[in-house]
Scaffold this active site. Structure first.
Site, short mmCIF file in Angstrom:
data_model
loop_
_atom_site.label_atom_id
_atom_site.label_comp_id
_atom_site.label_asym_id
_atom_site.label_seq_id
_atom_site.Cartn_x
_atom_site.Cartn_y
_atom_site.Cartn_z
CB VAL A 51 -3.72 4.48 10.91
CG1 VAL A 51 -4.09 3.01 10.64
CG2 VAL A 51 -4.13 4.87 12.32
CE LYS A 52 -3.09 -1.56 11.35
NZ LYS A 52 -3.87 -2.06 12.49
CG ASP A 53 3.98 4.96 10.17
OD1 ASP A 53 4.22 3.77 9.89
OD2 ASP A 53 4.19 5.90 9.40
CB ALA A 107 4.78 0.38 14.20
#
Lengths: 91, 321
Positions: free
Chosen positions: B48-50, B53
């Protein structure tokens, strides 16, 4: 009425090293007052001078955060488990 | 159309899948209670961090804070670092991550593979210490850019602008949204969007409760609550222990064929709790929960096999979420 209270390592100095202690009370506030007689000093580490829960302390009743259950007024029942933990970030 | 100009274009728009076998069975005539999983492991770097970021880097570029060749500094327990490393590589930045030493081996390998540099912080201090150490390093290197996921509004905004609208588009009947609580960005952004559109929705947080070693002698007066956190967005917040997280992680593979990371096991545990409450109360429920990543990065822990007690032991002392 017995409620199991799980104590984090950092606060075990108040419980003679015990990982869990038993207490009683209809609400979290009552429970913490009750615990303070057997374990003096514990309550003061969890509650601020203004009378609220310390910002960096999380307290859970049966795995649910008490801040969403009425905070210090959260109702407790016989057999409940209360867990105290320091706030930790993730990510 | 499934053709894209670059891997950055593939961030988000992840599938929402039904979990008919895991969902509790309502009595004949009773309103249905359904569980749904949003598969964030389908993002380019597998988490999910894409979203966070990419949004944080774009916001810093627009604000003129980031210029080609700059160094980005970030405290992270893994997934944000991996996502930032990919974005940094494609956009031409150097990345330095401050990471607790007790995260899985795969995370370190992935970060190095993408070309990130790693500064380790002591295991005993966990993410709190990584945050403190990164702030100190930032002060020593005023030319480095710390995006700071814990306090960067672009992190939450990524979810307000994408995750939230995707969920509502795919599940207009949503009644509950459940996700993990780390930086709090996912829950804050998605939660705010869904509350605006579906006022009666319940936003439920699941936070990992690690083994005792992780909390260690952590001082209660030096705790850390992410700057992004706003408790008023949440309806409830659950603490899920290692055993329950592992149990649900395994159940997701066995029952629904979903191979997820342990933080998703914790989230599924909370989702099942609210689903069963709805069932008991005879209320209709469409509970969507977020799969933050898949299980690949955690195989080396050994916690996918053996007994639950073995798994609990294997994860003791690890930041598994």
């Amino acid at each position: 009425m017995a409620i199991e209270v799980r104590i984090p390592t950092i606060l075990r100095q108040y419980t003679g090293g015990a990982k869990a202690v038993e207490g009683a009370g209809d609400t979290l506030a009552d429970l913490l007052t009750n615990l303070d007689t057997a374990h003096p000093g514990l309550r003061a580490r969890l509650i601020t001078a203004e009378g609220g829960l310390h910002r960096f302390v999380n307290v859970y009743v049966n795995d649910e955060d008490v801040r969403f259950l009425g905070a210090l007024d959260a109702k407790l029942d016989d057999g409940d488990t209360v867990t105290i933990l320091p706030a930790v970030a993730g990510g | 159309m499934a053709r894209f100009e670059s891997v950055l274009e593939v961030v988000g728009d992840t599938p929402l899948v039904g979990l008919p076998r895991l969902s509790p069975t309502a009595a004949p005539g009773a309103p249905p209670v359904r569980l749904w999983a949003k598969l964030e492991d389908r993002n380019p770097t597998g988490s999910v961090k894409d979203r966070a970021a990419l949004w944080m880097v774009r916001a810093a570029e627009r604000a003129g804070r980031l210029r080609p060749g700059d160094t980005i500094l970030e405290p992270t327990s893994g997934n944000t670092g991996i996502a930032l490393a990919m974005v940094a590589k494609l956009r031409g930045y150097r990345l330095v991550c401050v990471m607790p030493e007790n995260v899985s081996a795969e995370r370190t390998q992935l970060l190095r593979m993408y070309g990130a540099e790693i500064i380790t912080s002591p295991a005993a201090g966990g993410s709190n210490m990584a945050v403190a150490q990164a702030k100190q390093i930032a002060a020593e290197h005023p030319d480095w850019v710390m995006l700071f996921q814990y306090g960067n509004e672009a992190n939450a905004r990524a979810h307000y602008e994408t995750t939230g609208p995707e969920l509502l588009r795919d599940l207009p009947t949503i009644t509950h949204f459940v996700a993990g609580l780390g930086t709090t960005g996912t829950l804050m952004g998605t939660g705010r969007y869904l509350r605006e559109k579906v006022p009666e929705i319940e936003i439920v947080a699941a936070e990992p409760r690690y083994g005792e070693q992780v909390y260690g002698l952590r001082n209660i007066d030096e705790g850390y609550v992410p700057e992004l956190y706003d408790a008023s967005v949440l309806s409830r917040r659950f603490s899920v222990g290692t055993r329950d997280a592992v149990l649900r992680t395994r159940q997701l593979v066995e029952v629904e064929g979903l191979f997820v990371g342990f933080s998703t096991g914790a989230v599924a545990h909370a989702a099942l709790a609210v689903a069963h409450e709805a069932l008991k109360a005879g209320r209709r429920a469409d509970v969507a929960f977020l799969v933050a990543d898949a299980g690949w990065k955690y195989l080396s822990t050994g916690a996918y096999g053996g007994t639950l007690s073995d798994a609990e032991e294997a994860l003791e002392g690890q930041l598994w979420a």
